[in-house]
Design an enzyme around this catalytic site. Structure first.
Site, mmCIF file in Angstrom:
data_model
loop_
_atom_site.group_PDB
_atom_site.id
_atom_site.type_symbol
_atom_site.label_atom_id
_atom_site.label_comp_id
_atom_site.label_asym_id
_atom_site.label_seq_id
_atom_site.Cartn_x
_atom_site.Cartn_y
_atom_site.Cartn_z
ATOM 1 C CB CYS A 268 37.195 36.581 48.189
ATOM 2 S SG CYS A 268 36.884 37.367 46.641
ATOM 3 C CG HIS B 162 41.934 51.445 46.537
ATOM 4 N ND1 HIS B 162 43.097 50.762 46.182
ATOM 5 C CD2 HIS B 162 40.958 50.796 47.154
ATOM 6 C CE1 HIS B 162 42.915 49.622 46.928
ATOM 7 N NE2 HIS B 162 41.835 49.755 47.684
ATOM 8 C CG HIS C 20 44.812 44.666 46.980
ATOM 9 N ND1 HIS C 20 43.872 45.169 47.814
ATOM 10 C CD2 HIS C 20 46.126 45.532 47.144
ATOM 11 C CE1 HIS C 20 44.363 46.123 48.488
ATOM 12 N NE2 HIS C 20 45.543 46.249 48.145
ATOM 13 C CG ASP D 184 44.107 33.669 45.134
ATOM 14 O OD1 ASP D 184 43.887 34.673 44.316
ATOM 15 O OD2 ASP D 184 43.921 33.771 46.253
ATOM 16 N NE ARG E 35 41.570 35.741 44.772
ATOM 17 C CZ ARG E 35 41.589 36.395 46.140
ATOM 18 N NH1 ARG E 35 40.666 37.462 46.020
ATOM 19 N NH2 ARG E 35 42.283 36.356 46.820
ATOM 20 C CB CYS F 258 40.251 40.677 45.264
ATOM 21 S SG CYS F 258 38.961 40.640 46.408
#
Length: 154
Positions: free
Chosen positions: A65, A102, A105, A109, A118, A120
């Site tokens: 990704c 922050h 997310h 998957d 995951r 990310c």
């Protein structure tokens, strides 16, 4: 002695503009153009604001990704999950518990052979502490994760 993790004005002042945009303004950095998406050194990733331990290189995987992806947090109590309804979709935002940064997310998957998750994560929200520096930087308790058995496996 227990290490304290907190968000301070001094820590915020030390952030680069990109780190500030990502961690304090819920930003996202570009995929494949960030520090840790293809990083593979052994060590841990900590919150760039508070220093709280978040992820281990042992749980990092290539999700394709363009962002660093992990199948689990290093310390679940250092992660806060919130519902994020921005961008016309519902996702689960991941923030650091003490720094309130922050991070990115979490998606369902990830690798099925582990957690199926995951995480990310934006590189700009992380600071990498190499294995050889864990003790000196106050993260010596995590050295045990990298001890190998007689077959050379952690």
């Amino acid at each position: 002695m227990t290490k304290r993790y907190e968000k301070s004005p001094e820590a915020i002042a030390r952030l680069t503009p990109e780190q500030r945009r990502v961690t304090q303004q819920d930003g996202t950095e570009p995929p494949f153009r960030n520090a840790f998406w293809d990083h593979d050194r052994p060590g841990i990733y900590v919150d760039v604001v508070s220093g709280e331990p978040l992820f281990s290189s042992l749980d990092k995987f290539d999700a394709g990704c363009g962002w660093p992806s992990f199948d689990r947090p290093l310390e679940s109590e250092h992660i806060v999950e919130r519902t994020d309804r921005s961008l016309f979709m519902t996702r689960t935002e991941v923030r650091s518990a003490h720094g309130d940064s922050h991070l990115g997310h979490v998606f369902p998957d990830g690798p099925r052979e582990t957690t199926g998750l995951r995480y990310c994560i934006n590189s700009a929200s992380l600071r990498f502490v190499p294995l050889e520096d864990l003790e000196a930087e106050g993260y010596g308790a995590y050295l045990r994760l990298f001890e190998t058995d007689t077959a050379g496996k952690p």
